[in-house]
Write an enzyme that holds these catalytic residues in place. Sequence first.
Site, PDB file in Angstrom:
ATOM      1  N   GLU A  95      -5.170  10.787 -26.567  1.00 57.79           N
ATOM      2  CA  GLU A  95      -5.895  10.136 -27.664  1.00 57.79           C
ATOM      3  C   GLU A  95      -5.040   9.054 -28.298  1.00 57.79           C
ATOM      4  O   GLU A  95      -3.821   9.135 -28.298  1.00 57.79           O
ATOM      5  CB  GLU A  95      -6.252  11.170 -28.747  1.00 57.79           C
ATOM      6  CG  GLU A  95      -7.709  11.580 -28.759  1.00 57.79           C
ATOM      7  CD  GLU A  95      -8.656  10.504 -29.307  1.00 57.79           C
ATOM      8  OE1 GLU A  95      -8.312   9.310 -29.273  1.00 57.79           O
ATOM      9  OE2 GLU A  95      -9.743  10.891 -29.759  1.00 57.79           O
ATOM     10  N   ARG A 130      -8.425  -4.610 -30.768  1.00 60.41           N
ATOM     11  CA  ARG A 130      -7.823  -3.604 -29.870  1.00 60.41           C
ATOM     12  C   ARG A 130      -6.642  -4.187 -29.108  1.00 60.41           C
ATOM     13  O   ARG A 130      -5.757  -3.458 -28.657  1.00 60.41           O
ATOM     14  CB  ARG A 130      -8.860  -3.111 -28.847  1.00 60.41           C
ATOM     15  CG  ARG A 130     -10.008  -2.314 -29.434  1.00 60.41           C
ATOM     16  CD  ARG A 130     -10.806  -1.658 -28.305  1.00 60.41           C
ATOM     17  NE  ARG A 130     -12.098  -1.162 -28.737  1.00 60.41           N
ATOM     18  CZ  ARG A 130     -12.329   0.041 -29.273  1.00 60.41           C
ATOM     19  NH1 ARG A 130     -11.314   0.879 -29.432  1.00 60.41           N
ATOM     20  NH2 ARG A 130     -13.538   0.402 -29.619  1.00 60.41           N
ATOM     21  N   PHE A 171      -6.156   2.827 -42.677  1.00 58.20           N
ATOM     22  CA  PHE A 171      -6.890   2.365 -41.504  1.00 58.20           C
ATOM     23  C   PHE A 171      -6.018   1.400 -40.706  1.00 58.20           C
ATOM     24  O   PHE A 171      -5.576   0.381 -41.213  1.00 58.20           O
ATOM     25  CB  PHE A 171      -8.206   1.686 -41.901  1.00 58.20           C
ATOM     26  CG  PHE A 171      -9.110   1.510 -40.731  1.00 58.20           C
ATOM     27  CD1 PHE A 171      -9.881   2.576 -40.260  1.00 58.20           C
ATOM     28  CD2 PHE A 171      -9.183   0.303 -40.062  1.00 58.20           C
ATOM     29  CE1 PHE A 171     -10.699   2.433 -39.148  1.00 58.20           C
ATOM     30  CE2 PHE A 171      -9.999   0.145 -38.943  1.00 58.20           C
ATOM     31  CZ  PHE A 171     -10.761   1.216 -38.494  1.00 58.20           C
ATOM     32  N   VAL A 172      -5.746   1.755 -39.464  1.00 62.23           N
ATOM     33  CA  VAL A 172      -4.856   0.945 -38.629  1.00 62.23           C
ATOM     34  C   VAL A 172      -5.617   0.355 -37.441  1.00 62.23           C
ATOM     35  O   VAL A 172      -6.636   0.895 -37.018  1.00 62.23           O
ATOM     36  CB  VAL A 172      -3.644   1.770 -38.133  1.00 62.23           C
ATOM     37  CG1 VAL A 172      -2.729   2.137 -39.283  1.00 62.23           C
ATOM     38  CG2 VAL A 172      -4.092   3.037 -37.387  1.00 62.23           C
ATOM     39  N   LYS A 208     -12.996   4.351 -26.362  1.00 64.97           N
ATOM     40  CA  LYS A 208     -12.242   3.294 -25.722  1.00 64.97           C
ATOM     41  C   LYS A 208     -10.800   3.253 -26.221  1.00 64.97           C
ATOM     42  O   LYS A 208      -9.925   2.712 -25.566  1.00 64.97           O
ATOM     43  CB  LYS A 208     -12.879   1.926 -26.040  1.00 64.97           C
ATOM     44  CG  LYS A 208     -14.274   1.781 -25.562  1.00 64.97           C
ATOM     45  CD  LYS A 208     -14.816   0.405 -26.007  1.00 64.97           C
ATOM     46  CE  LYS A 208     -16.277   0.574 -26.305  1.00 64.97           C
ATOM     47  NZ  LYS A 208     -16.826  -0.628 -26.979  1.00 64.97           N
ATOM     48  N   GLY A 209     -10.563   3.830 -27.385  1.00 66.64           N
ATOM     49  CA  GLY A 209      -9.283   3.651 -28.058  1.00 66.64           C
ATOM     50  C   GLY A 209      -8.049   3.939 -27.241  1.00 66.64           C
ATOM     51  O   GLY A 209      -7.028   3.289 -27.401  1.00 66.64           O
ATOM     52  N   ASP A 268      -7.550  11.495 -36.633  1.00 63.48           N
ATOM     53  CA  ASP A 268      -7.857  11.242 -38.039  1.00 63.48           C
ATOM     54  C   ASP A 268      -8.484  12.516 -38.604  1.00 63.48           C
ATOM     55  O   ASP A 268      -7.771  13.445 -38.990  1.00 63.48           O
ATOM     56  CB  ASP A 268      -8.783  10.027 -38.111  1.00 63.48           C
ATOM     57  CG  ASP A 268      -9.110   9.598 -39.535  1.00 63.48           C
ATOM     58  OD1 ASP A 268      -8.625  10.235 -40.482  1.00 63.48           O
ATOM     59  OD2 ASP A 268      -9.852   8.618 -39.700  1.00 63.48           O
TER      60      ASP A 268
HETATM   61  P1  IMP Z   1     -11.339  11.491 -35.669  1.00 63.37           P
HETATM   62  O1  IMP Z   1     -11.682  11.202 -37.098  1.00 63.37           O
HETATM   63  O2  IMP Z   1     -10.031  12.210 -35.512  1.00 63.37           O
HETATM   64  O3  IMP Z   1     -12.473  12.186 -34.973  1.00 63.37           O
HETATM   65  O4  IMP Z   1     -11.152  10.076 -34.992  1.00 63.37           O
HETATM   66  C1  IMP Z   1     -12.047   9.620 -34.058  1.00 63.37           C
HETATM   67  C2  IMP Z   1     -11.750   8.236 -33.584  1.00 63.37           C
HETATM   68  O5  IMP Z   1     -11.877   7.362 -34.676  1.00 63.37           O
HETATM   69  C3  IMP Z   1     -10.379   7.961 -33.032  1.00 63.37           C
HETATM   70  O6  IMP Z   1     -10.253   8.326 -31.688  1.00 63.37           O
HETATM   71  C4  IMP Z   1     -10.336   6.463 -33.193  1.00 63.37           C
HETATM   72  O7  IMP Z   1     -10.982   5.839 -32.116  1.00 63.37           O
HETATM   73  C5  IMP Z   1     -11.100   6.246 -34.466  1.00 63.37           C
HETATM   74  N1  IMP Z   1     -10.192   6.073 -35.605  1.00 63.37           N
HETATM   75  C6  IMP Z   1      -9.717   6.998 -36.453  1.00 63.37           C
HETATM   76  N2  IMP Z   1      -8.879   6.461 -37.360  1.00 63.37           N
HETATM   77  C7  IMP Z   1      -8.816   5.141 -37.052  1.00 63.37           C
HETATM   78  C8  IMP Z   1      -8.092   4.032 -37.613  1.00 63.37           C
HETATM   79  O8  IMP Z   1      -7.287   4.114 -38.564  1.00 63.37           O
HETATM   80  N3  IMP Z   1      -8.303   2.820 -37.008  1.00 63.37           N
HETATM   81  C9  IMP Z   1      -9.140   2.655 -35.953  1.00 63.37           C
HETATM   82  N4  IMP Z   1      -9.811   3.661 -35.393  1.00 63.37           N
HETATM   83  C10 IMP Z   1      -9.654   4.890 -35.942  1.00 63.37           C
HETATM   84 MG    MG Z   2     -10.709   6.825 -29.961  1.00 61.73          MG
END
Ligand code: IMP
Ligand code: MG
Length: 173
Positions: A96, A162, A149-150, A40-41, A100
């Site tokens: 995206e 959100r 963490f944001v 959903k992000g 992270d």
């Molecule tokens: P990944 O670790 O790159 O696979 O991140 C996957 C998903 O985790 C991202 O698309 C976000 O939805 C969520 N995410 C990663 N870091 C953060 C953060 O700092 N805050 C909130 N959601 C996060």
């Molecule tokens: Mg996301």
Amino acid sequence: MKIDRVLISEDEIAAKLAEMGGAISADYAGRDLLMVGVLKGAFIVMADLARHITVPVEFDFMAVSSYGGATKTSGVVRILKDLDQQITDRHVLIVEDIIDSGLTLHYLIRNLRVRQPASIELAALLIKDGIDRPPLDIKYEGFHIPPEFVVGYGLDFDEKLRNIPYIGVMDVE
Ligand code: IMP
Ligand code: MG
């Protein structure tokens, strides 16, 4: 659950998305662009970025899950909603909110490549620095941020916050 401080303001985000939209519009002139938002992000990034795209474009969304209400990635990606459209021979741009661990995108790109799109590129509003991740070629980058963490602008903590119109750092205590 409260926000510690503003990391990136509404105005800074707006300016960056305008810039990214301009670059995307220039690059995709004359091509058949399909922008794919990762739910959903990415819903807010997609909505605001979309309004800076000046070439013909279609939109689709995928929903994936790699988080279970926690603030750390599990490494396991589940497809909760697949694309509505076929992407064979189409120019796909994945949008995206944040990169992270990169695990979500790494998985997604592999999954979409099998469908043989004409091209596949990445746009991300936020990229966390100082993280070990699989190599990802991010063509359209918003902001590099520290590994904190944001929340806000589509990003949640346990499905909340959100709707905050800026990127904030959360007090996770
Ligand atoms: P990944 O670790 O790159 O696979 O991140 C996957 C998903 O985790 C991202 O698309 C976000 O939805 C969520 N995410 C990663 N870091 C953060 C953060 O700092 N805050 C909130 N959601 C996060
Ligand atoms: Mg996301």
